[in-house]
Design a protein around this motif. Structure first.
Motif, mmCIF file in Angstrom:
data_model
loop_
_atom_site.group_PDB
_atom_site.id
_atom_site.type_symbol
_atom_site.label_atom_id
_atom_site.label_comp_id
_atom_site.label_asym_id
_atom_site.label_seq_id
_atom_site.Cartn_x
_atom_site.Cartn_y
_atom_site.Cartn_z
ATOM 1 N N SER A 491 -7.679 8.003 9.573
ATOM 2 C CA SER A 491 -7.616 9.156 10.638
ATOM 3 C C SER A 491 -6.716 10.304 9.744
ATOM 4 O O SER A 491 -5.776 9.981 9.108
ATOM 5 C CB SER A 491 -7.012 8.827 11.737
ATOM 6 N N GLU A 492 -7.308 11.567 9.801
ATOM 7 C CA GLU A 492 -6.702 12.411 9.368
ATOM 8 C C GLU A 492 -5.241 12.911 9.967
ATOM 9 O O GLU A 492 -4.210 13.618 9.401
ATOM 10 C CB GLU A 492 -7.464 13.985 9.458
ATOM 11 N N ASN A 493 -5.055 12.390 11.242
ATOM 12 C CA ASN A 493 -3.666 12.583 12.035
ATOM 13 C C ASN A 493 -2.767 11.465 11.484
ATOM 14 O O ASN A 493 -1.600 11.829 11.436
ATOM 15 C CB ASN A 493 -3.982 12.185 13.425
ATOM 16 N N LEU A 494 -3.295 10.793 10.558
ATOM 17 C CA LEU A 494 -2.197 9.792 9.889
ATOM 18 C C LEU A 494 -1.841 10.033 8.451
ATOM 19 O O LEU A 494 -1.112 9.288 7.916
ATOM 20 C CB LEU A 494 -2.801 8.462 10.001
ATOM 21 N N VAL A 495 -2.590 11.298 8.070
ATOM 22 C CA VAL A 495 -2.053 11.613 6.638
ATOM 23 C C VAL A 495 -0.661 12.122 6.449
ATOM 24 O O VAL A 495 -0.243 13.117 7.191
ATOM 25 C CB VAL A 495 -3.318 12.636 6.095
ATOM 26 N N ILE A 496 0.148 11.400 5.550
ATOM 27 C CA ILE A 496 1.468 11.834 5.635
ATOM 28 C C ILE A 496 1.560 12.193 3.976
ATOM 29 O O ILE A 496 2.783 12.540 3.652
ATOM 30 C CB ILE A 496 2.267 10.478 5.586
ATOM 31 N N GLY A 497 0.821 12.498 3.100
ATOM 32 C CA GLY A 497 0.959 12.994 1.630
ATOM 33 C C GLY A 497 -0.592 13.075 0.953
ATOM 34 O O GLY A 497 -1.460 12.272 1.425
ATOM 35 N N VAL A 498 -0.496 13.903 0.253
ATOM 36 C CA VAL A 498 -1.672 14.267 -0.709
ATOM 37 C C VAL A 498 -1.340 14.299 -2.037
ATOM 38 O O VAL A 498 -0.272 15.305 -2.244
ATOM 39 C CB VAL A 498 -2.478 15.274 -0.149
ATOM 40 N N GLY A 499 -1.927 13.601 -3.157
ATOM 41 C CA GLY A 499 -1.361 13.808 -4.433
ATOM 42 C C GLY A 499 -2.646 13.808 -5.322
ATOM 43 O O GLY A 499 -3.811 13.552 -5.096
ATOM 44 N N GLY A 500 -2.284 13.770 -6.614
ATOM 45 C CA GLY A 500 -3.434 13.643 -7.650
ATOM 46 C C GLY A 500 -4.434 12.522 -7.576
ATOM 47 O O GLY A 500 -5.261 12.564 -7.925
ATOM 48 N N PHE A 501 -3.842 11.364 -7.129
ATOM 49 C CA PHE A 501 -4.439 10.049 -7.044
ATOM 50 C C PHE A 501 -5.507 10.091 -5.637
ATOM 51 O O PHE A 501 -6.367 9.702 -5.481
ATOM 52 C CB PHE A 501 -3.597 8.788 -6.902
ATOM 53 N N GLY A 502 -4.914 10.743 -4.880
ATOM 54 C CA GLY A 502 -5.820 10.718 -3.193
ATOM 55 C C GLY A 502 -4.845 10.991 -2.191
ATOM 56 O O GLY A 502 -3.526 11.360 -2.290
ATOM 57 N N LYS A 503 -5.263 10.727 -1.047
ATOM 58 C CA LYS A 503 -4.380 10.747 0.251
ATOM 59 C C LYS A 503 -3.577 9.535 0.481
ATOM 60 O O LYS A 503 -4.007 8.454 0.325
ATOM 61 C CB LYS A 503 -5.244 11.080 1.368
ATOM 62 N N VAL A 504 -2.469 9.879 1.167
ATOM 63 C CA VAL A 504 -1.529 8.622 1.497
ATOM 64 C C VAL A 504 -1.595 8.622 3.121
ATOM 65 O O VAL A 504 -1.286 9.789 3.696
ATOM 66 C CB VAL A 504 -0.253 8.874 1.050
ATOM 67 N N VAL A 508 -0.573 0.642 10.209
ATOM 68 C CA VAL A 508 0.080 -0.440 11.113
ATOM 69 C C VAL A 508 -0.473 -1.604 10.947
ATOM 70 O O VAL A 508 -2.051 -1.623 11.247
ATOM 71 C CB VAL A 508 0.381 0.043 12.512
ATOM 72 N N LEU A 509 -0.100 -2.605 10.375
ATOM 73 C CA LEU A 509 -0.791 -3.922 10.407
ATOM 74 C C LEU A 509 -0.783 -4.620 11.681
ATOM 75 O O LEU A 509 -0.128 -4.476 12.563
ATOM 76 C CB LEU A 509 -0.444 -4.898 9.335
ATOM 77 N N ARG A 510 -1.327 -5.826 11.812
ATOM 78 C CA ARG A 510 -1.605 -6.489 12.943
ATOM 79 C C ARG A 510 -0.100 -7.074 13.334
ATOM 80 O O ARG A 510 -0.029 -7.522 14.452
ATOM 81 C CB ARG A 510 -2.883 -7.763 13.018
ATOM 82 N N ASP A 511 0.691 -7.318 12.485
ATOM 83 C CA ASP A 511 2.176 -7.798 13.145
ATOM 84 C C ASP A 511 2.855 -6.760 13.212
ATOM 85 O O ASP A 511 4.308 -6.878 13.242
ATOM 86 C CB ASP A 511 2.384 -8.922 11.848
ATOM 87 N N GLU A 512 2.448 -5.498 13.266
ATOM 88 C CA GLU A 512 3.213 -4.421 13.752
ATOM 89 C C GLU A 512 4.056 -3.771 12.538
ATOM 90 O O GLU A 512 5.009 -3.012 12.549
ATOM 91 C CB GLU A 512 4.234 -4.711 14.750
ATOM 92 N N THR A 513 3.938 -4.395 11.237
ATOM 93 C CA THR A 513 4.471 -3.588 10.116
ATOM 94 C C THR A 513 3.928 -2.490 9.720
ATOM 95 O O THR A 513 2.822 -2.320 9.672
ATOM 96 C CB THR A 513 4.303 -4.672 9.081
ATOM 97 N N GLU A 514 4.803 -1.402 9.606
ATOM 98 C CA GLU A 514 4.554 -0.071 8.955
ATOM 99 C C GLU A 514 3.895 0.032 7.754
ATOM 100 O O GLU A 514 5.323 -0.464 6.924
ATOM 101 C CB GLU A 514 5.363 0.823 9.742
ATOM 102 N N VAL A 515 3.120 0.464 7.032
ATOM 103 C CA VAL A 515 2.738 0.717 5.734
ATOM 104 C C VAL A 515 2.508 2.095 5.356
ATOM 105 O O VAL A 515 1.900 2.619 6.254
ATOM 106 C CB VAL A 515 1.755 -0.456 5.343
ATOM 107 N N ALA A 516 2.602 2.285 4.086
ATOM 108 C CA ALA A 516 1.903 3.379 3.444
ATOM 109 C C ALA A 516 0.725 3.041 2.719
ATOM 110 O O ALA A 516 0.861 2.162 1.990
ATOM 111 C CB ALA A 516 2.925 4.073 2.681
ATOM 112 N N VAL A 517 -0.355 3.685 3.014
ATOM 113 C CA VAL A 517 -1.906 3.210 2.368
ATOM 114 C C VAL A 517 -2.147 4.560 1.390
ATOM 115 O O VAL A 517 -2.657 5.620 1.847
ATOM 116 C CB VAL A 517 -2.797 3.041 3.360
ATOM 117 N N LYS A 518 -2.026 4.333 0.208
ATOM 118 C CA LYS A 518 -2.705 5.367 -0.800
ATOM 119 C C LYS A 518 -4.222 5.128 -1.197
ATOM 120 O O LYS A 518 -4.634 4.098 -1.656
ATOM 121 C CB LYS A 518 -2.020 5.409 -1.963
ATOM 122 N N ARG A 519 -5.068 5.879 -0.535
ATOM 123 C CA ARG A 519 -6.443 5.809 -0.838
ATOM 124 C C ARG A 519 -6.892 6.570 -2.098
ATOM 125 O O ARG A 519 -6.871 7.828 -2.071
ATOM 126 C CB ARG A 519 -7.274 5.828 0.428
#
Length: 822
Positions: A491-504, A508-519
């Motif tokens: 979701s574009e609403n969850l974008v927290i950063g944009v860099g040369g490699f891609g979007k971040v 939230v994983l199923r165990d409620e752990t918050e993570v940063a996902v760089k695609r």
């Protein structure tokens, strides 16, 4: 001799033919010019705007009510015939112009608005939208008393163009004049390069464009009747930030279209024949000419820069300059190399800049260091907005209100449809899980290291719906479905950063752990290299001041890396360019110390040093307690062998932070990171970007400005204003000493990261142990800082399963520093 004479004659004949073609101008196949609301045709130079009610027109208008408006007062227009704005067509409801298209391709649409009062219709209060080909051109426009000509460029791929005017509720729409005509095929590129480390191109062929600015440098204005495509070029004087830096020059006779492949369809000779030129007497001064333009945040922009050497002669060195958009370097231009060193030949450059949150776009040209006394000029500039993902060229769309009856119908339809979709998906998911339900499987991925070793990263697939463990000490291979679930389908609403490699994205994983996902961006060779490098590095090391790897995904050719989530974002955003609260001096020192610990561990934590190669404030992240962690290891490189002094490699990194020795000699060492970290230390002290072309020339480059201020005994002038009165002199002196050493031109004169860390600790101690509130409202003190220092150097090597994690390393560190200082 006879042959040479014939050749000269042919050249002269060809030149005359080209000039004749230019004088004739472009003849569009589709050419609709309408004087809206008028009952007679009206001439505008060599063009004729036809009457709005012409029965012979090859277009049709569908409207609920025909309202023709005219003004009894004389309109005043600076650039167009005032008579064109004495009439208007008023639309009381949705209305559609239908134009037959003979030649598919790019067309210009110009909408002329000049509000006046007609009977009960005050056009200043009109509120309406305009759309064409599924693109929103205007969203609920309300002009007030201003007049405007809006210009759009659309690629029409059918034999019909429908232009729709839609009034807002209890309002109306109007238009004074309308232009729709085809343009030369080569005028708008199919794609243009972006300001991106990977150098990717931005596709433009299917996009709609809106002209934001079209400027003639040299303090001159080019009227539509003097342009082959009837464009208006306004003077740059109103946009130039520092007028004392520039002078206006004019030499239209020097323009030479016959020496190149361009025609006046790109821009007329009157544009290329004038320029704004940089004034400076000392070539060592880094000065820039900067123009500032209003833009809408959230959109991408196509910027076209026009150049023509009308100031040099055969004995001068020509045009050499650097080009910036905002603070980003577009590149270096040697104009002679682009025009075969033929003076007066026009040249233009297209570049796209990514969307940002700013309401201003600054365009700068500055002096180059390649030659002494280069000429720095700009002849013309065009800025075009690119439609967003919604197909809109106006501010973000809002959901328009409808009648209560329509709402009920829509809600019932959505409810029924949603129920059917949920039932179908539930059935499919049930069957899918029954087929996929297997014992837990281990998957193994191998990544070849620079050292010749193999790193093994293992992970588990879904089994009976169990989530992948997010607390692992090593990186796990995640299935793509788990990533989609964690990020709500990216979701574009969850974008927290944009860099040369891609979007971040935040996930939230199923165990409620918050993570940063760089695609990573797909089909990028450079991205693949960075993807593998980052996993290799982060799988090998763990440290409390390095961002932790949680996992990765390479399913379906994806390049996705999952990290721990850093709640407070980047150090850069807390220093400048955002509305986040400022950091105290103590907080800044603690962040610098944490970052230095992470880099020191990279340099000394294994047999071979790891050189980060992209140290900058944007790559230092802050967790929920504002503890600093170094991130982004995509450019990292294994250091030299014990019997070598450096690694020879191509230059990579971020402009403004690059080690000058590495930049010129392509020799990479740990001291390259030290220089970049020195630049970060300056950012922390000054609270401003490394390069800011919008500032006066002596302040553009942060390193040069700060160094010069210190030598003049004015160090306090560079300190971030919010820190004034907070820093103790001894702490500032110690901080500056280590910063200056980091920024030495030659690496051999720079300290190690161990020395840097030692001196930053000293600066913190000199600041004193007074208690100050932190961001959590708690009290931080020197005593608590010492406690953190005792555990601040915990580290572990993956593979030993954190054998050393939790062990106090302060004694070991002190011994290491003493050894380095001997």
């Amino acid at each position: 001799m006879e042959n040479s004479g014939n050749l000269g004659l042919l050249v002269r004949i060809s030149s005359i033919f080209c000039l004749v073609c230019l004088s004739v101008g472009f003849k569009p196949i589709d050419n609709y010019l309408i004087d809206c609301g008028s009952f007679k045709n009206r001439s505008e130079g060599q063009r004729v705007f036809i009457a709005d009610n012409s029965s012979s027109s090859s277009y049709t208008l569908t409207t609920p009510q025909h309202i023709f408006a005219n003004s009894v007062s004389n309109s005043i227009s600076l650039y167009y015939d005032a008579a064109l704005y004495q009439t208007a067509r008023i639309f009381s409801g949705p209305s559609h112009y239908n134009f037959s298209i003979k030649e598919q391709g790019r067309h210009w649409i110009r909408l002329h608005f000049f509000p006046f009062v007609f009977e009960n219709y005050n056009m200043s209060n009109a509120k309406f939208s305009v759309s064409a080909q599924n693109f929103t051109l205007i969203r609920e426009l309300q002009l007030g008393n201003s007049s405007v000509v809006k210009e759009y460029c659309l690629n029409i791929t059918s034999n019909k163009l429908v232009l729709t005017f839609n009034p807002a509720a209890k309002s109306f729409a109007f238009i004074n004049a309308l232009e729709v005509f085809s343009i030369p095929e080569n005028l708008i590129p199919k794609e243009a390069r972006t300001i991106d480390p990977k150098g990717d191109n931005r596709t433009l062929w299917e996009q709609a464009l809106e002209t934001v600015a079209r400027v003639d440098m040299g303090n001159a204005t080019v009227l539509p009747q003097n342009d082959t495509l009837w464009r208006l070029w306004v003077s740059d004087d109103a946009y130039l930030i520092d007028k004392n830096l520039g002078s206006f020059v004019s030499n239209v006779k020097a323009v030479n279209f016959t020496g190149g492949l361009m025609t006046e369809d790109i821009a007329p000779a009157s544009v290329y024949g004038t320029a704004t030129r940089l004034n400076y007497d000392d070539p060592r001064l880094k000065a820039n000419l900067t123009w500032s333009f209003d833009v809408n945040p959230g959109f991408d922009y196509l910027v076209r820069l026009h150049f023509c050497d009308i100031v040099s002669n055969s004995t001068q060195q020509g045009i050499f300059l650097h080009i910036f958009l905002d603070t980003q370097l577009v590149g270096h231009l040697d104009l002679g190399s682009k025009t075969s060193n033929v003076l007066g030949v026009p040249y233009f450059m297209d570049v796209c800049i990514k969307a940002s949150a700013r309401h201003k776009l600054n365009v700068s040209v500055g002096s180059s260091t390649i030659v002494d006394y280069p000429s720095v000029i700009l002849n013309g500039l065009e800025i075009m907005k690119i439609n967003n993902a919604r197909g809109s060229l106006d501010v973000p769309d809002l959901v328009s209100s409808r009648s209560s009856k329509m709402k009920v119908v829509v809600m019932v339809g959505l409810a029924v449809g949603s129920f059917v979709v949920v039932v179908v998906l539930a059935a499919v998911l049930f069957l899918f899980r029954r087929r996929r339900r297997k014992p837990v499987q281990e998957t193994e991925e191998h990544f070849s290291m620079n050292t010749g070793q193999i790193v093994h990263t293992t992970g588990t697939k879904y089994s009976n719906g169990t989530a992948i463990f997010s607390s692992s000490k090593i990186g796990y291979r995640f299935p793509f479905m788990a990533i989609l679930e964690a990020t709500d389908n990216f979701s574009e609403n969850l974008v927290i950063g944009v860099g040369g490699f891609g979007k971040v994205y935040k996930g939230v994983l199923r165990d409620e752990t918050e993570v940063a996902v760089k695609r990573g961006a797909p089909q990028s060779n450079q991205g693949l290299v960075e993807f593998r490098t980052e996993i290799e590095m982060l799988s090998q090391f763990r440290h409390r001041h390095l961002v932790s790897l949680i996992g990765y995904c390479d399913d379906q050719n994806e390049m996705i890396i999952i990290y721990e989530y850093m709640k407070n974002g980047t150090l850069k955003n807390h220093l400048y360019g955002s509305n986040l609260p400022g950091l105290s001096w103590r907080q800044r020192l603690e962040i610098c110390i944490g970052s230095a610990k992470g880099l020191h561990y990279l340099h000394t934590g294994s047999a071979k040093a790891i050189i980060h190669r992209d140290v900058k404030s944007a790559n230092i992240l802050l967790d929920k307690t504002f503890m600093a962690k170094v991130a982004d290891f995509g450019l990292s490189k294994t250091g030299p062998d014990i019997d070598q002094t450096h690694v020879s490699t191509a230059v990579k990194g971020s402009f403004g932070y690059l080690d000058p020795e590495y930049l010129t000699r392509q020799q990479l060492t740990e001291k390259s990171d030290v220089y970049s970290f020195g630049v970060v230390l300056l950012e922390v002290l000054c609270g401003r970007p490394v390069i800011d072309p919008s500032l006066p020339r002596e302040k553009v480059n942060l390193v040069d400005w700060a160094t010069k201020s210190y030598r003049n005994g004015k160090l306090e002038e560079v300190v971030d204003p919010i820190l004034v009165g907070e820093i103790k002199p001894d702490s500032l002196r110690k901080y500056w000493e280590i910063t200056e050493k980091c920024l030495q031109e030659h690496g051999i004169h720079r300290p190690s990261m161990g020395d840097v860390l030692w001196n930053l600790e000293s600066a913190l101690q000199l600041q004193g142990n007074e208690q100050t509130p932190n961001h959590n409202g708690q009290l931080s003190s020197q005593a608590s800082h010492v406690s953190r220092l005792e555990t601040g150097l915990e580290f572990s090597r993956t593979g030993s399963v954190s054998d050393l994690a939790g062990i106090s390393m302060s004694t070991v560190f002190a011994q290491m520093v003493r050894e380095e200082m001997r």
